[in-house]
Design a protein around this motif. Structure first.
Motif, PDB file in Angstrom:
ATOM      1  N   PRO A  33     117.713 100.074  95.125  1.00  0.00           N
ATOM      2  CA  PRO A  33     117.986 101.435  95.093  1.00  0.00           C
ATOM      3  C   PRO A  33     117.301 102.313  94.207  1.00  0.00           C
ATOM      4  O   PRO A  33     116.163 101.705  93.494  1.00  0.00           O
ATOM      5  CB  PRO A  33     119.458 101.237  94.285  1.00  0.00           C
ATOM      6  CG  PRO A  33     119.472 100.172  93.613  1.00  0.00           C
ATOM      7  CD  PRO A  33     118.544  99.024  94.536  1.00  0.00           C
ATOM      8  N   ALA A  34     117.003 103.405  94.438  1.00  0.00           N
ATOM      9  CA  ALA A  34     116.159 104.369  93.518  1.00  0.00           C
ATOM     10  C   ALA A  34     116.744 104.501  92.212  1.00  0.00           C
ATOM     11  O   ALA A  34     117.965 104.611  91.841  1.00  0.00           O
ATOM     12  CB  ALA A  34     115.920 105.598  94.170  1.00  0.00           C
ATOM     13  N   PRO A  35     115.711 104.518  91.201  1.00  0.00           N
ATOM     14  CA  PRO A  35     116.495 104.875  89.942  1.00  0.00           C
ATOM     15  C   PRO A  35     117.021 106.279  89.691  1.00  0.00           C
ATOM     16  O   PRO A  35     116.515 107.171  90.333  1.00  0.00           O
ATOM     17  CB  PRO A  35     115.114 104.625  89.040  1.00  0.00           C
ATOM     18  CG  PRO A  35     114.035 104.719  89.957  1.00  0.00           C
ATOM     19  CD  PRO A  35     114.342 104.614  91.266  1.00  0.00           C
ATOM     20  N   ASP A  54     104.988 104.017  97.911  1.00  0.00           N
ATOM     21  CA  ASP A  54     103.620 103.361  97.721  1.00  0.00           C
ATOM     22  C   ASP A  54     103.863 101.842  97.459  1.00  0.00           C
ATOM     23  O   ASP A  54     103.155 101.135  96.980  1.00  0.00           O
ATOM     24  CB  ASP A  54     102.891 103.877  96.447  1.00  0.00           C
ATOM     25  CG  ASP A  54     103.648 103.852  95.097  1.00  0.00           C
ATOM     26  OD1 ASP A  54     104.941 103.502  95.145  1.00  0.00           O
ATOM     27  OD2 ASP A  54     103.228 104.261  94.202  1.00  0.00           O
ATOM     28  N   GLY A  55     104.989 101.174  97.750  1.00  0.00           N
ATOM     29  CA  GLY A  55     105.429  99.845  97.641  1.00  0.00           C
ATOM     30  C   GLY A  55     105.727  99.375  96.126  1.00  0.00           C
ATOM     31  O   GLY A  55     105.785  98.190  95.828  1.00  0.00           O
ATOM     32  N   LYS A  56     105.809 100.014  95.200  1.00  0.00           N
ATOM     33  CA  LYS A  56     106.210  99.834  93.822  1.00  0.00           C
ATOM     34  C   LYS A  56     107.852  99.637  93.605  1.00  0.00           C
ATOM     35  O   LYS A  56     108.513 100.202  94.591  1.00  0.00           O
ATOM     36  CB  LYS A  56     105.779 100.867  92.693  1.00  0.00           C
ATOM     37  CG  LYS A  56     104.144 100.826  92.664  1.00  0.00           C
ATOM     38  CD  LYS A  56     103.910 101.740  91.808  1.00  0.00           C
ATOM     39  CE  LYS A  56     102.485 102.011  91.554  1.00  0.00           C
ATOM     40  NZ  LYS A  56     101.878 102.987  90.820  1.00  0.00           N
ATOM     41  N   ALA A  57     108.226  98.804  92.818  1.00  0.00           N
ATOM     42  CA  ALA A  57     109.669  98.652  92.297  1.00  0.00           C
ATOM     43  C   ALA A  57     109.620  99.410  90.938  1.00  0.00           C
ATOM     44  O   ALA A  57     108.963  99.177  90.030  1.00  0.00           O
ATOM     45  CB  ALA A  57     109.976  97.170  92.279  1.00  0.00           C
ATOM     46  N   LEU A  58     110.302 100.500  91.020  1.00  0.00           N
ATOM     47  CA  LEU A  58     110.502 101.359  89.694  1.00  0.00           C
ATOM     48  C   LEU A  58     112.169 101.160  89.305  1.00  0.00           C
ATOM     49  O   LEU A  58     113.163 101.113  90.166  1.00  0.00           O
ATOM     50  CB  LEU A  58     110.363 102.762  90.282  1.00  0.00           C
ATOM     51  CG  LEU A  58     109.126 103.266  90.854  1.00  0.00           C
ATOM     52  CD1 LEU A  58     109.080 104.644  91.384  1.00  0.00           C
ATOM     53  CD2 LEU A  58     107.927 102.897  90.012  1.00  0.00           C
ATOM     54  N   PHE A  59     112.228 100.765  88.003  1.00  0.00           N
ATOM     55  CA  PHE A  59     113.362 100.527  87.522  1.00  0.00           C
ATOM     56  C   PHE A  59     113.628 101.423  86.044  1.00  0.00           C
ATOM     57  O   PHE A  59     112.718 101.937  85.287  1.00  0.00           O
ATOM     58  CB  PHE A  59     113.176  99.098  86.798  1.00  0.00           C
ATOM     59  CG  PHE A  59     113.328  97.939  87.512  1.00  0.00           C
ATOM     60  CD1 PHE A  59     114.334  97.571  88.274  1.00  0.00           C
ATOM     61  CD2 PHE A  59     112.161  97.523  88.462  1.00  0.00           C
ATOM     62  CE1 PHE A  59     114.494  96.606  89.164  1.00  0.00           C
ATOM     63  CE2 PHE A  59     111.917  96.441  89.191  1.00  0.00           C
ATOM     64  CZ  PHE A  59     113.248  95.868  89.397  1.00  0.00           C
ATOM     65  N   ASP A  60     114.988 101.883  86.058  1.00  0.00           N
ATOM     66  CA  ASP A  60     115.394 102.563  85.050  1.00  0.00           C
ATOM     67  C   ASP A  60     116.151 101.745  83.914  1.00  0.00           C
ATOM     68  O   ASP A  60     116.353 100.588  84.540  1.00  0.00           O
ATOM     69  CB  ASP A  60     116.107 104.079  85.134  1.00  0.00           C
ATOM     70  CG  ASP A  60     117.509 103.586  85.926  1.00  0.00           C
ATOM     71  OD1 ASP A  60     117.873 102.430  86.094  1.00  0.00           O
ATOM     72  OD2 ASP A  60     117.822 104.406  86.601  1.00  0.00           O
ATOM     73  N   ALA A  61     116.565 102.081  82.928  1.00  0.00           N
ATOM     74  CA  ALA A  61     117.190 100.909  82.002  1.00  0.00           C
ATOM     75  C   ALA A  61     118.667 100.596  82.801  1.00  0.00           C
ATOM     76  O   ALA A  61     118.853  99.402  82.488  1.00  0.00           O
ATOM     77  CB  ALA A  61     117.471 101.648  80.661  1.00  0.00           C
ATOM     78  N   ASP A  62     119.298 101.574  83.392  1.00  0.00           N
ATOM     79  CA  ASP A  62     120.638 100.912  84.003  1.00  0.00           C
ATOM     80  C   ASP A  62     120.282 100.052  85.195  1.00  0.00           C
ATOM     81  O   ASP A  62     121.168  98.825  85.255  1.00  0.00           O
ATOM     82  CB  ASP A  62     121.237 102.111  84.623  1.00  0.00           C
ATOM     83  CG  ASP A  62     122.069 103.253  83.679  1.00  0.00           C
ATOM     84  OD1 ASP A  62     122.009 102.701  82.436  1.00  0.00           O
ATOM     85  OD2 ASP A  62     122.108 104.175  84.017  1.00  0.00           O
ATOM     86  N   MET A  63     119.218 100.177  85.669  1.00  0.00           N
ATOM     87  CA  MET A  63     119.057  99.133  86.745  1.00  0.00           C
ATOM     88  C   MET A  63     118.731  97.611  86.278  1.00  0.00           C
ATOM     89  O   MET A  63     119.193  96.632  86.711  1.00  0.00           O
ATOM     90  CB  MET A  63     117.763  99.590  87.895  1.00  0.00           C
ATOM     91  CG  MET A  63     117.855 100.674  88.598  1.00  0.00           C
ATOM     92  SD  MET A  63     116.617 101.569  89.245  1.00  0.00           S
ATOM     93  CE  MET A  63     116.122 100.002  90.603  1.00  0.00           C
ATOM     94  N   LEU A  64     118.013  97.816  85.199  1.00  0.00           N
ATOM     95  CA  LEU A  64     117.507  96.442  84.612  1.00  0.00           C
ATOM     96  C   LEU A  64     118.941  95.738  83.888  1.00  0.00           C
ATOM     97  O   LEU A  64     118.968  94.655  83.834  1.00  0.00           O
ATOM     98  CB  LEU A  64     116.482  96.779  83.488  1.00  0.00           C
ATOM     99  CG  LEU A  64     115.039  96.797  83.951  1.00  0.00           C
ATOM    100  CD1 LEU A  64     114.351  97.125  82.942  1.00  0.00           C
ATOM    101  CD2 LEU A  64     114.654  95.871  84.755  1.00  0.00           C
ATOM    102  N   ALA A  65     119.715  96.617  83.448  1.00  0.00           N
ATOM    103  CA  ALA A  65     121.186  96.216  82.926  1.00  0.00           C
ATOM    104  C   ALA A  65     121.991  95.427  83.941  1.00  0.00           C
ATOM    105  O   ALA A  65     122.964  94.696  83.549  1.00  0.00           O
ATOM    106  CB  ALA A  65     122.054  97.306  82.234  1.00  0.00           C
TER     107      ALA A  65
END
Length: 176
Positions: A33-35, A54-65
């Motif tokens: 999912p998108a951050p 661009d094939g990167k995985a972008l994480f916000d704090a909620d995603m890491l939680a």
């Protein structure tokens, strides 16, 4: 009947007009999912799951939680005494992304770069910490993310080679 039919047609058109928007908000199979908040970690390189063009995985704090929480109590070379760190296992993050490589290049906000053998994350319970002693890490306190080794649990980790791998203010990981 004409009024009912007209309302049915308008409702059907409205439903189909909304469908592409709703479908685009759902991550495709294998995609992340998108951050929704500020991005605090980018992962690139040899990964099979991403959420950016661009094939990167972008994480916000909620995603890491959403990962299983991990707690680690250990001493460091840059803090006083023994500290409790909260975060997630690095291997859980790498497995979730389908990372396949031999090296994790860790890049900090201050442009510090180090290559870490990916085997460290299977041999030890290395965490990606977001908190220390119950306080959320900030840039001033080595955050928002800090790679932390279970130094007190393994005598071999009390070695300068491993000390260099404790990357604070982590912002980017590249799988090589």
């Amino acid at each position: 009947m004409g009024h009912f039919r007209r309302r049915l047609i308008l409702a059907t058109i409205a439903l189909f007009a909304a469908a592409p928007r709703a479908l685009s908000e759902v991550a495709p199979e294998g995609a992340l999912p998108a951050p929704s908040g500020p991005v605090i970690l980018e992962v690139s390189g040899k990964i099979s799951r991403s959420n950016s063009p661009d094939g990167k995985a972008l994480f916000d704090a909620d995603m890491l939680a959403t990962f299983p929480p991990q707690e680690l109590t250990t001493a460091t070379t840059v803090t006083d005494g023994v500290n409790r760190f909260d975060g997630i296992l690095m291997r859980d993050l790498l497995n979730h992304l389908g990372a396949e490589g031999e090296v994790v290049r860790a890049i900090a906000l201050n442009d510090y770069v180090i290559d870490i053998p990916i085997e460290d994350f299977t041999a030890f319970d290395v965490i990606l910490a977001h908190s220390m002693d119950g306080e959320r890490l900030s840039q001033r306190t080595k955050g928002p993310l800090w790679i932390v080794y279970p130094r007190d649990d393994h005598p071999e980790l009390d070695d300068i080679r491993y000390d260099y791998r404790w990357v604070w203010q982590l912002q980017h990981i590249e799988i090589r």
